[in-house]
Write an enzyme that holds these catalytic residues in place. Structure first.
Site, PDB file in Angstrom:
ATOM      1  N   LYS A   1      11.236 -54.018 -47.259  1.00 30.78           N
ATOM      2  CA  LYS A   1      10.547 -55.311 -47.428  1.00 30.78           C
ATOM      3  C   LYS A   1       9.118 -55.068 -47.833  1.00 30.78           C
ATOM      4  O   LYS A   1       8.552 -53.977 -47.583  1.00 30.78           O
ATOM      5  CB  LYS A   1      10.597 -56.153 -46.155  1.00 30.78           C
ATOM      6  CG  LYS A   1       9.930 -55.555 -44.904  1.00 30.78           C
ATOM      7  CD  LYS A   1       8.418 -55.723 -44.811  1.00 30.78           C
ATOM      8  CE  LYS A   1       7.813 -55.134 -43.540  1.00 30.78           C
ATOM      9  NZ  LYS A   1       6.375 -54.901 -43.605  1.00 30.78           N
TER      10      LYS A   1
ATOM     11  N   ASP B   1       9.925 -56.868 -36.915  1.00 28.44           N
ATOM     12  CA  ASP B   1      10.447 -57.118 -38.266  1.00 28.44           C
ATOM     13  C   ASP B   1      11.969 -57.163 -38.322  1.00 28.44           C
ATOM     14  O   ASP B   1      12.531 -57.484 -39.377  1.00 28.44           O
ATOM     15  CB  ASP B   1      10.038 -55.975 -39.225  1.00 28.44           C
ATOM     16  CG  ASP B   1       8.555 -55.928 -39.481  1.00 28.44           C
ATOM     17  OD1 ASP B   1       7.861 -56.899 -39.142  1.00 28.44           O
ATOM     18  OD2 ASP B   1       8.102 -54.906 -40.029  1.00 28.44           O
TER      19      ASP B   1
HETATM   20  O1  C5P Z   1       7.196 -54.880 -32.841  1.00 26.40           O
HETATM   21  P1  C5P Z   1       6.962 -53.507 -33.360  1.00 26.40           P
HETATM   22  O2  C5P Z   1       7.556 -52.451 -32.473  1.00 26.40           O
HETATM   23  O3  C5P Z   1       7.334 -53.335 -34.788  1.00 26.40           O
HETATM   24  O4  C5P Z   1       5.402 -53.318 -33.299  1.00 26.40           O
HETATM   25  C1  C5P Z   1       4.789 -52.060 -33.318  1.00 26.40           C
HETATM   26  C2  C5P Z   1       3.369 -52.193 -32.787  1.00 26.40           C
HETATM   27  O5  C5P Z   1       2.576 -52.953 -33.720  1.00 26.40           O
HETATM   28  C3  C5P Z   1       3.240 -52.933 -31.482  1.00 26.40           C
HETATM   29  O6  C5P Z   1       3.361 -52.061 -30.386  1.00 26.40           O
HETATM   30  C4  C5P Z   1       1.843 -53.524 -31.571  1.00 26.40           C
HETATM   31  O7  C5P Z   1       0.888 -52.527 -31.273  1.00 26.40           O
HETATM   32  C5  C5P Z   1       1.698 -53.827 -33.024  1.00 26.40           C
HETATM   33  N1  C5P Z   1       2.044 -55.228 -33.390  1.00 26.40           N
HETATM   34  C6  C5P Z   1       1.181 -56.248 -33.037  1.00 26.40           C
HETATM   35  N2  C5P Z   1       1.493 -57.537 -33.381  1.00 26.40           N
HETATM   36  C7  C5P Z   1       2.619 -57.813 -34.065  1.00 26.40           C
HETATM   37  C8  C5P Z   1       3.503 -56.778 -34.444  1.00 26.40           C
HETATM   38  C9  C5P Z   1       3.178 -55.496 -34.086  1.00 26.40           C
HETATM   39  O8  C5P Z   1       0.134 -56.021 -32.414  1.00 26.40           O
HETATM   40  N3  C5P Z   1       2.891 -59.067 -34.410  1.00 26.40           N
END
Ligand code: C5P
Length: 277
Positions: free
Chosen positions: A10, A136
């Protein structure tokens, strides 16, 4: 029984930060777009139990630290007698690039298991698993073009855009998503109001598509090579942006890359072709 399907990359055509939550996550408004560039994911259900993951990229974890493995594990938690889950990943999407490769692999495992299970899980259960796996992952359950709020997991599918040509360009430096969020300035973090899905439906009819990414400056501070690539793209006078938290950038045109930059010539992928290899 086995299923083989695409796990597409993406890009984010728009990524705005609305605020920071008490749990540390950021509230976003984003527009996701699937690309033809994809990993290949094969999932097989056999007798027995447990999970085995094979991958042609030895640098990636083959156990619970791989999001695809965790997707299988979450399904086994609610379907303990489903059998042994064998996953074979062929990686094409670069890692640490902001292209959602790991999230897409996990969603592809969920989509494949929905086809393989004698009784598929209810859609809400799959969506809950996806949201638990990562911000995502929910987008990749349906792909195409979508608007998202929350952490990125509150997804509204939008009509497909034309199959616009895209060059994905990756500087030789990865970026880790949490580090880029951590490098944001206080002013980057909001608060702001979202435009909302209806305004986005109208905006996406404009040509060229409006492009914006609030995370760009933080990513460039961490990895100046991203800023250099964006400056080069600026000289080419084509619509361009960094994707997600970087380090990959994209241009809405096919381009010859500068030295030292890996490129993939691809296109927007419509929703109906989500699984197509
Ligand atoms: O949700 P995901 O594991 O992909 O996110 C990885 C990291 O990115 C999270 O631990 C956080 O630090 C950050 N993040 C965030 N806000 C979001 C998505 C991700 O702060 N909306």
């Amino acid at each position: 029984m086995k299923v083989r399907l695409a796990a597409p990359a993406k890009i984010n055509l728009h990524l705005e930060i609305l605020g920071q939550r008490a749990d540390g996550y950021h509230e976003l408004e984003t527009v996701f777009q699937c690309l033809d560039l994809h990993d290949e994911v094969q999932v097989e259900l056999t007798g027995g139990g447990g999970i085995a993951l094979a991958c042609d990229d030895n640098d990636l974890p083959h156990g619970p630290n791989n999001l695809a493995w965790r997707a299988a594990s979450e399904v086994q938690a609610v379907r303990p007698r489903c059998g042994r889950i064998l996953i074979d990943l062929r990686k094409r999407i670069p890692v640490g690039a902001g292209l959602g490769g790991g999230s897409s692999d996990a969603a592809a495992v969920l989509r494949a298991l929905q086809r393989l299970l004698p009784t598929p899980l209810p859609a809400e259960e799959v969506e809950a698993i996806a949201a638990k796996l990562g911000s995502d992952v929910a987008f990749f359950l349906r792909g195409g073009t979508a608007h998202a709020l929350g952490r990125g997991e509150q997804v509204t599918p939008l009509d497909d855009l034309p199959q616009i040509p895209v060059t994905v360009l990756k500087p030789p430096v990865p970026l880790a998503t949490p580090e880029v969020y951590g490098a944001l300035n206080p002013t980057d973090r909001g608060p702001r109001q979202p435009l909302g899905v209806d305004k986005w439906k109208a905006r996406l009819r404009q040509a060229p598509v409006p492009l914006f990414n609030r995370m760009t400056e933080a990513a460039c501070r961490l990895q100046p090579a991203v800023g250099e690539l964006l400056a080069w793209l600026g000289q080419k006078k084509v619509p361009h942006l960094m994707s997600g938290s970087g380090s990959a950038c994209f241009a809405l045109a096919h381009l010859e890359p500068p030295a030292g930059i890996q490129v993939w010539n691809t296109h927007f992928r419509p929703r109906a072709r989500l699984d197509a290899i």
